[in-house]
Design an enzyme around this catalytic site. Sequence first.
Site, PDB file in Angstrom:
ATOM      1  N   HIS A  37      -0.535  20.152  -5.126  1.00  8.96           N
ATOM      2  CA  HIS A  37      -1.627  19.615  -3.484  1.00  8.96           C
ATOM      3  C   HIS A  37      -1.975  21.553  -3.066  1.00  8.96           C
ATOM      4  O   HIS A  37      -3.306  21.325  -2.215  1.00  8.96           O
ATOM      5  CB  HIS A  37      -0.265  19.042  -2.248  1.00  8.96           C
ATOM      6  N   HIS A  78      -3.667  12.136   2.962  1.00  9.72           N
ATOM      7  CA  HIS A  78      -2.950  11.776   3.530  1.00  9.72           C
ATOM      8  C   HIS A  78      -2.566  10.697   2.487  1.00  9.72           C
ATOM      9  O   HIS A  78      -2.150   9.565   3.593  1.00  9.72           O
ATOM     10  CB  HIS A  78      -2.915  11.811   4.444  1.00  9.72           C
ATOM     11  N   SER A 136       6.468  19.688   9.863  1.00  5.99           N
ATOM     12  CA  SER A 136       5.815  19.683  11.449  1.00  5.99           C
ATOM     13  C   SER A 136       5.233  19.571  11.440  1.00  5.99           C
ATOM     14  O   SER A 136       4.048  20.667  11.658  1.00  5.99           O
ATOM     15  CB  SER A 136       6.524  19.808  12.165  1.00  5.99           C
ATOM     16  N   SER A 146      -6.627  15.079  -5.053  1.00  2.79           N
ATOM     17  CA  SER A 146      -5.155  14.652  -4.424  1.00  2.79           C
ATOM     18  C   SER A 146      -5.165  13.701  -5.918  1.00  2.79           C
ATOM     19  O   SER A 146      -5.708  12.775  -6.320  1.00  2.79           O
ATOM     20  CB  SER A 146      -5.333  13.408  -3.872  1.00  2.79           C
TER      21      SER A 146
END
Length: 742
Positions: free
Chosen positions: A54, A100, A318, A540
């Site tokens: 990634h 995602h 985060s 991905s």
Amino acid sequence: MSLLLEPSKEQIKEEKLYQQMGVSDDEFALIESILGRLPNYTEIGIFSVMWSEHCSYKNSKPILRKFPTSGERVLQGPGEGAGIVDIGDNQAVVFKIESHNHPSALEPYQGAATGVGGIIRDVFSMGARPIAVLNSLRFGELTSPRVKYLFEEVVAGIAGYGNCIGIPTVGGEVQFDSSYEGNPLVNAMCVGLINHEDIKKGQAKGVGNTVMYVGAKTGRDGIHGATFASEEMSDSSEEKRSAVQVGDPFMEKLLLEACLEVIQCDALVGIQDMGAAGLTSSSAEMASKAGSGIEMNLDLIPQRETGMTAYEMMLSESQERMLLVIERGREQEIIDIFDKYDLEAVSVGHVTDDKMLRLTHKGEVVCELPVDALAEEAPVYHKPSQEPAYYREFLETDVPAPQIEDANEMLKALLQQPTIASKEWVYDQYDYMVRTNTVVAPGSDAGVLRIRGTKKALAMTTDCNARYLYLDPEVGGKIAVAEAARNIICSGAEPLAVTDNLNFGNPEKPEIFWQIEKAADGISEACNVLSTPVIGGNVSLYNESNGTAIYPTPVIGMVGLIEDTAHITTQHFKQAGDLVYVIGETKPEFAGSELQKMTEGRIYGKAPQIDLDVELSRQKALLDAIKKGFVQSAHDVSEGGLGVAIAESVMTTENLGANVTVEGEAALLFSESQSRFVVSVKKEHQAAFEATVKDAVHIGEVTADGILAIQNQDGQQMIHAQTKELERVWKGAIPCLLKSKA
């Protein structure tokens, strides 16, 4: 979790604990060799995320080098937060696409929402104001309760984040296929505008300059998100919900405005989003790109949870956080700006000249690693590649034209296929008019936004038909780029550049790596011929569920420039009496088509072929005709073929119809031959249009009776349907499937 619970260096090696982080035995030996010692727990954690696929692209770098990345308009190619293309008048467009996928399979709402948040930060970290979001989504069949749940939650997550932050979601695509059953794809694209002098880079320059942490506090969410995104999905993946981040769009809105204000301040040296691998990737990459080092005191990191270790702080993902490098002595100017937005801006370290990432925590040095080893020197793997057994068989299989008893019913059935059906249920949840620059809303070939203060506009789209890539990845790769360009052309825009999202299965399987290689060859060739360089993107891999890979899905995001808003064109017919043309010939090409999937329940055969030189000449001719004002509407012929393209063109607010004559049997209406357009033209422009677009064939005209009538050259009626009835089944298909309890 206290430091006492962390395993020792010796334990990490002896018990091979690094393997749980995705680090192989060979990679661990290489790390030991680079450092000349054993890494501690924080250090091996940092290496594991920076060397994940990634972050490092270790399996795909050889592939990415194939793409053309430069052009006369390209101001920034791959390597920064997003690519940048010049659009004249000292302005540029900034855009990028990212995935995602894995988080969205586990926590679809937050996975999709934070995907949107992350790509928006990539764009404003370049200094650009985001003006639009698009998304490219793939799910399993919409008859499955789990797929319905994933679909509804992903769309809600995109809407929840995009609507709150005040950036219009203007386009995208949704396709449904069983290959995505256990591994949906959620790709988000963001487009921004910038003046040339405001372009910023993610670089930590200037020894002694201050490293500042801004935005939300750090928590334990998203730890090892990058590693999680670099492995296959399985039944045990549910245990990794903590690797899914949680987003706050209102915080992001404040962060966006504060960062855009800071960018106008000359105290700012560099800025980067804390995306995948969080504080680790932003600090290591900024230092490596600048040829510098960074030292940080982790005691100063704003934390929203107690007792966080160095490992947790560095690997947290985060959301809504940025890392800034500021001229030493001017920190207060930056703090004052963030104070205005009630955001934290904290000095946490400084730039050094030793090319090391050095971290202290509670008075101890807990990490000392060379930044280049982290950011640039991850091992690059040239994986074995092998043509799958099915490929030759497909190549030699010509799929016969299906026998169609009732073309009327077949057209209605195709319009109800979820991949073709209206996506109004999706985009009605998005605020696509916020900021009032949207000229062409979702539902046409591309979204279009005007650029205030100019006559210009931008067209944008995402495209990929993965079935073609499954049949023939090289041909499918060419088609993906060509279709994106067709959508841009149909909007009256000149294609500028591409951002790509390469979604594939496990690259360690030779057949999958072959798909990646061949698709990249096709994309590269098409980008070269169509003059659309690749200015950035995302890879991905490991999109598999319990050992079964998705179809190869390299999504193409493309942006085009409309020089004058008078050239803006949509797919819908405008008035009765206009002439209808088809550009491009229809061949009996049914492999990979929506018709094949619907009638046979499987995909096989030789993919539809494409000649890129022919594609380019047709695109140029059509754009020329649009700019000269000859074209009323233009629509690219894609899934469902000519029949579906004409049906979509008559679905307007007026009760229009069309009377059309085509050659050949009914099945040809649903062939998916490439390089075709459906165009309508005013009668007074007939001669001029035909002289400009030599491939155009006049097939009929727009009528005022609200009926779509299609017959063959012998006068035999094939389709005779009320356009309102076609529109009813087309618009009702997805809501109807979602309501059913099947």
